[in-house]
Design an enzyme around this catalytic site. Structure first.
Site, mmCIF file in Angstrom:
data_model
loop_
_atom_site.group_PDB
_atom_site.id
_atom_site.type_symbol
_atom_site.label_atom_id
_atom_site.label_comp_id
_atom_site.label_asym_id
_atom_site.label_seq_id
_atom_site.Cartn_x
_atom_site.Cartn_y
_atom_site.Cartn_z
ATOM 1 N N TYR A 1 116.057 31.752 38.378
ATOM 2 C CA TYR A 1 116.879 32.856 37.879
ATOM 3 C C TYR A 1 118.367 32.501 37.903
ATOM 4 C CZ TYR A 1 113.166 36.256 37.283
ATOM 5 O OH TYR A 1 112.058 36.938 36.817
ATOM 6 N N GLY B 1 106.754 38.394 32.285
ATOM 7 C CA GLY B 1 106.961 36.954 32.288
ATOM 8 C C GLY B 1 106.594 36.322 33.615
ATOM 9 N N ASP B 2 106.880 37.029 34.716
ATOM 10 C CA ASP B 2 106.493 36.540 36.039
ATOM 11 C C ASP B 2 104.975 36.545 36.192
ATOM 12 O OD1 ASP B 2 109.196 36.242 37.343
ATOM 13 O OD2 ASP B 2 109.284 38.360 36.814
ATOM 14 N N ARG B 3 104.322 37.580 35.649
ATOM 15 C CA ARG B 3 102.859 37.632 35.702
ATOM 16 C C ARG B 3 102.264 36.465 34.908
ATOM 17 N NH1 ARG B 3 98.805 38.894 38.750
ATOM 18 N NH2 ARG B 3 98.874 36.646 38.508
ATOM 19 N N ALA C 1 102.996 33.150 36.919
ATOM 20 C CA ALA C 1 102.223 33.073 38.157
ATOM 21 C C ALA C 1 100.755 32.784 37.872
ATOM 22 C CB ALA C 1 102.369 34.377 38.944
#
Length: 478
Positions: A140, A266-268, A271
């Site tokens: 980030y 996006g994190d899902r 991951a």
């Protein structure tokens, strides 16, 4: 089934706050909305959210991130306790946090606080990277990846490393297995030099859907070569993802259209993909299942769902229909005063009789939830040779029907437990069933629901189709 492999997440953690309220009027002193009845919630953000989502898949997760002694850092430690193992880097300044003000589930305003950055690497962090079997870098732009860059470059040459980039961060280290920018991020990161821009100025830039894909494909191809990455998956929101190894890309569409809060999708995606690569899956498989997981994540409420805390994304069974999705569909229609219809069955070798039943059932209400027997349930009912079509494929075909709003799977012989949760107004069955043969009839009627039989198309049955298909040409002729 083996347990999910451990995953190391390296990146910049954030603390996120959501303030939910309602707007009924404008302020008297300025033309701005007044948010009333605010409800506040805090949750992990950034790399911390990615780590929690990976842990929700049932895998051991270690998070390497920078934290300090400021209130936001202390609050985030409390939120992460018992969910992931922490390896801390020293933080300069206060931990970054963002506050979203939402009305009717839609963002109205966002406030950003804190400009803390990772100060330096530690031996514990270097050791964690050196010992990791798979790594996800969630960058980030706050220097965690930057201070550990040499160690991450060594890891990329040894284990599957997924990199979720940010325009404010540095480029992925060479040799990453998969990079996962959004379309906007990819376009910013792939912006050509002035000389290249002059050449591209004469190309067609009309804002069509095809051009969006063309642009994403060009950006992905440039990034594969610029980053020396094995592959780049450009996420396209509700359209899915475009996977490029350099050359002709692979478009992985979303299985359904999900309308909801996309924050954290996006994190899902990252991951899920990183976890599957840790499990030894191919990149194409990881990206396809990551698209499914991100779609479910948005449909089930995004960062407001239990998936952020303890839900299971089930990446190895990406096509299994989550009961929560069906329950929310039913609850939404019921709250709006609509009629919830449910239909059930094995739906093995979906045929015209099935489709006619489901279309008729959907016309009787405002949504149709299909309850499907799991593979184990079908075997108990139909014998060891069934189902002919596995559960994941049956669900996928049913979801593709326009008349079907949601699908849920039940493992029991009959769907009473699932029906008790759905509480449909109408339970639809084919006309080849007699009411006395439906053990769920009394249950449906207990809350005022109605069992309805629909005429069945003559000559259509899975057994009949299977028997005819099994005949040899010689036997069929006789």
């Amino acid at each position: 089934m083996t347990s999910p492999a451990p995953l190391l997440v390296v990146g910049d953690a954030l603390l996120d706050h959501d303030v939910h309220g309602r707007v009924d009027r404008l302020a008297p002193d300025a033309p701005v909305p007044v948010v009333s009845g605010p409800r506040r919630a805090s949750r992990p953000g950034g790399a911390a959210l990615a780590a929690c989502l990976a842990a929700a898949d049932g895998r051991p997760v270690t998070l390497v991130t920078a934290l300090g002694d400021d209130p936001a850092s202390r609050a985030l430690r409390d939120l992460l306790a018992g969910r992931v193992d922490l390896v801390e880097l020293p933080l300069t300044g206060d931990l970054s946090s963002k506050t979203r003000v939402l009305v009717d589930g839609r963002p109205l305003l966002r406030l950003d606080d804190g400009d803390g950055r990772a100060r330096e690497a530690t031996e514990a962090a270097r050791r964690a990277i050196a010992e990791a079997g798979a790594v996800l870098v969630s960058d980030y732009g706050r220097d965690t990846a930057a201070v550990l860059r040499e160690d991450l470059a060594l890891a990329a040459a040894r284990v599957p490393l997924t990199w979720d980039p940010h325009p404010r961060g540095g480029p992925p280290v060479p040799g990453v297995r998969l990079a996962t920018p959004s379309a906007a991020e990819a376009h910013t990161l792939a912006t050509p030099s002035a000389a290249e821009a002059h050449t591209l100025a004469h190309t067609d830039t009309s804002p069509t859907a095809d051009h969006d894909l063309h642009t994403a494909a060009q950006d992905a191809d440039r990034l594969v070569h610029a980053w020396h990455a094995a592959s780049v998956a450009v996420t396209l929101g509700g359209r899915g993802a475009l996977l490029s190894h350099g050359g002709t890309p692979l478009l992985v569409p979303s299985p359904v259209t999900a309308d909801g809060d996309a924050c954290g999708a996006g994190d899902r995606f990252a991951a899920t993909a990183a976890g599957l690569l840790a499990d030894g899956e191919l990149v194409e498989t990881a990206v396809r299942q990551a698209v499914h997981a991100a779609t479910r994540y948005v449909a089930e409420g995004g960062v407001r769902s239990d998936a952020v805390d303890a839900g299971r994304a089930e990446p190895r069974a990406a096509d299994r229909a989550p009961t929560g999705d069906a329950l929310r569909t039913a609850a939404r229609v019921r709250a709006a005063g609509g009629t919830v219809v449910a239909a059930g069955g094995c739906f093995d070798l979906l045929h015209a009789g099935h489709v006619a039943l489901l279309q008729a059932a959907r016309r009787t209400g405002d949504c149709l939830v299909v309850c499907v027997n799991s593979d184990a349930s079908v075997r108990r009912r139909k014998g060891s040779g069934r189902p002919l079509v596995p559960e994941a494929d049956r669900i996928r075909v049913l979801r593709a029907l326009e008349c079907v709003d949601a699908v849920a799977v039940f493992d029991e012989d009959t769907p009473e437990r699932l029906l008790a949760e759905l509480r449909p107004h109408i339970w639809a069955k084919g006309g080849d069933y007699a009411l006395a043969r439906l053990p769920e009839a009394a249950l449906v009627e207990s809350w005022g629901g109605q069992v309805v039989l629909f005429p069945y198309l003559d000559g259509r049955s899975t057994t009949g189709i299977a028997e005819r298909a099994a005949l040899t040409p010689g036997r069929a002729a006789r």
